[in-house]
Write a protein that holds these residues in place. Sequence first.
Motif, mmCIF file in Angstrom:
data_model
loop_
_atom_site.group_PDB
_atom_site.id
_atom_site.type_symbol
_atom_site.label_atom_id
_atom_site.label_comp_id
_atom_site.label_asym_id
_atom_site.label_seq_id
_atom_site.Cartn_x
_atom_site.Cartn_y
_atom_site.Cartn_z
ATOM 1 N N ARG A 195 45.539 39.159 35.136
ATOM 2 C CA ARG A 195 45.366 37.962 34.442
ATOM 3 C C ARG A 195 44.303 37.417 34.763
ATOM 4 O O ARG A 195 43.699 37.354 35.879
ATOM 5 C CB ARG A 195 46.412 36.891 34.915
ATOM 6 C CG ARG A 195 46.495 35.597 34.139
ATOM 7 C CD ARG A 195 47.331 34.708 34.535
ATOM 8 N NE ARG A 195 47.459 33.349 34.149
ATOM 9 C CZ ARG A 195 48.171 32.656 33.706
ATOM 10 N NH1 ARG A 195 49.454 33.257 33.728
ATOM 11 N NH2 ARG A 195 48.194 31.455 33.043
ATOM 12 N N PRO A 196 43.326 36.799 33.860
ATOM 13 C CA PRO A 196 41.895 36.180 34.227
ATOM 14 C C PRO A 196 42.254 34.891 34.983
ATOM 15 O O PRO A 196 43.286 34.332 34.869
ATOM 16 C CB PRO A 196 41.370 36.089 32.651
ATOM 17 C CG PRO A 196 42.574 36.059 32.017
ATOM 18 C CD PRO A 196 43.446 36.771 32.336
ATOM 19 N N PRO A 197 41.215 34.579 35.839
ATOM 20 C CA PRO A 197 41.221 33.192 36.435
ATOM 21 C C PRO A 197 41.475 31.962 35.462
ATOM 22 O O PRO A 197 40.783 31.905 34.549
ATOM 23 C CB PRO A 197 40.198 33.181 37.340
ATOM 24 C CG PRO A 197 39.464 34.277 36.957
ATOM 25 C CD PRO A 197 40.014 35.173 35.959
ATOM 26 N N LYS A 198 42.217 30.980 36.007
ATOM 27 C CA LYS A 198 42.457 30.151 35.044
ATOM 28 C C LYS A 198 41.322 28.822 35.447
ATOM 29 O O LYS A 198 40.884 28.224 34.246
ATOM 30 C CB LYS A 198 43.773 29.079 35.895
ATOM 31 C CG LYS A 198 45.005 29.521 35.315
ATOM 32 C CD LYS A 198 45.271 29.547 33.769
ATOM 33 C CE LYS A 198 46.105 28.331 33.533
ATOM 34 N NZ LYS A 198 46.315 28.124 32.007
ATOM 35 N N SER A 218 37.450 28.344 35.318
ATOM 36 C CA SER A 218 36.139 29.033 35.014
ATOM 37 C C SER A 218 35.203 28.540 36.156
ATOM 38 O O SER A 218 35.414 27.573 36.663
ATOM 39 C CB SER A 218 35.608 28.940 33.630
ATOM 40 O OG SER A 218 35.437 27.503 33.398
ATOM 41 N N LYS A 246 35.027 24.913 38.043
ATOM 42 C CA LYS A 246 34.622 24.496 39.472
ATOM 43 C C LYS A 246 33.536 23.700 39.821
ATOM 44 O O LYS A 246 33.707 22.903 40.479
ATOM 45 C CB LYS A 246 34.676 25.906 40.022
ATOM 46 C CG LYS A 246 35.659 27.045 39.905
ATOM 47 C CD LYS A 246 35.423 28.188 40.368
ATOM 48 C CE LYS A 246 36.470 29.393 40.460
ATOM 49 N NZ LYS A 246 36.300 30.660 40.626
ATOM 50 N N THR A 276 47.743 24.788 41.343
ATOM 51 C CA THR A 276 46.401 25.733 41.122
ATOM 52 C C THR A 276 45.330 25.079 41.414
ATOM 53 O O THR A 276 44.547 25.834 42.324
ATOM 54 C CB THR A 276 46.406 25.975 39.566
ATOM 55 O OG1 THR A 276 47.454 26.663 38.951
ATOM 56 C CG2 THR A 276 45.371 27.044 39.507
ATOM 57 N N TRP A 320 42.985 26.294 44.933
ATOM 58 C CA TRP A 320 41.526 26.561 44.777
ATOM 59 C C TRP A 320 40.607 25.901 45.872
ATOM 60 O O TRP A 320 39.864 26.175 46.400
ATOM 61 C CB TRP A 320 40.916 26.417 43.501
ATOM 62 C CG TRP A 320 39.629 26.837 43.315
ATOM 63 C CD1 TRP A 320 38.975 27.951 43.210
ATOM 64 C CD2 TRP A 320 38.488 25.803 43.242
ATOM 65 N NE1 TRP A 320 37.502 27.892 43.331
ATOM 66 C CE2 TRP A 320 37.294 26.453 43.189
ATOM 67 C CE3 TRP A 320 38.485 24.216 43.242
ATOM 68 C CZ2 TRP A 320 36.004 25.924 43.215
ATOM 69 C CZ3 TRP A 320 37.083 23.723 43.494
ATOM 70 C CH2 TRP A 320 35.810 24.524 43.285
ATOM 71 N N HIS A 329 41.072 27.202 49.155
ATOM 72 C CA HIS A 329 40.385 28.496 49.307
ATOM 73 C C HIS A 329 38.727 28.243 49.574
ATOM 74 O O HIS A 329 38.080 28.792 50.221
ATOM 75 C CB HIS A 329 40.517 29.287 48.062
ATOM 76 C CG HIS A 329 39.609 30.465 47.956
ATOM 77 N ND1 HIS A 329 38.573 30.487 47.527
ATOM 78 C CD2 HIS A 329 39.806 31.853 48.570
ATOM 79 C CE1 HIS A 329 37.836 31.725 47.429
ATOM 80 N NE2 HIS A 329 38.717 32.530 48.259
#
Length: 118
Positions: free
Chosen positions: A63-66, A68, A72, A102, A106, A109
């Motif tokens: 799955r691509p990251p939610k 972009s 960010k 989500t 992030w 992280h």
Amino acid sequence: MTPVTSRVEYSPIKRARVYMKHEMGIPERRIALEEGISPGSVSGIIRRYPIQKDATSCARSGRPPKLSDRDKRAILRLIKKDPYITTHNLIVAAGLDVSKRTLLRWLKHEGIVHKPAF
């Protein structure tokens, strides 16, 4: 985020060098010794080289990251403007289509966490 794997991914330059040595007629075992890689890796590089473009890795499935890069940057800009903004207001202000979890994952992280005052 790069996947965690025990496999080694060789650079396109090394892959091209291995394939060119194979094309020159050098045995796979000797190529492995000269390049410092396993014979299985040499045979895999030789087998995949015609399929790969420019000796680069094929795209990974998943799955691509939610979020972009643009999302960010918007989040960071909003946090810089208002460090005490709530996650709900952050999602609304940035126009994101992600869950609170989500966004929090992030932020954690990136090392952006709210420290309560004691």
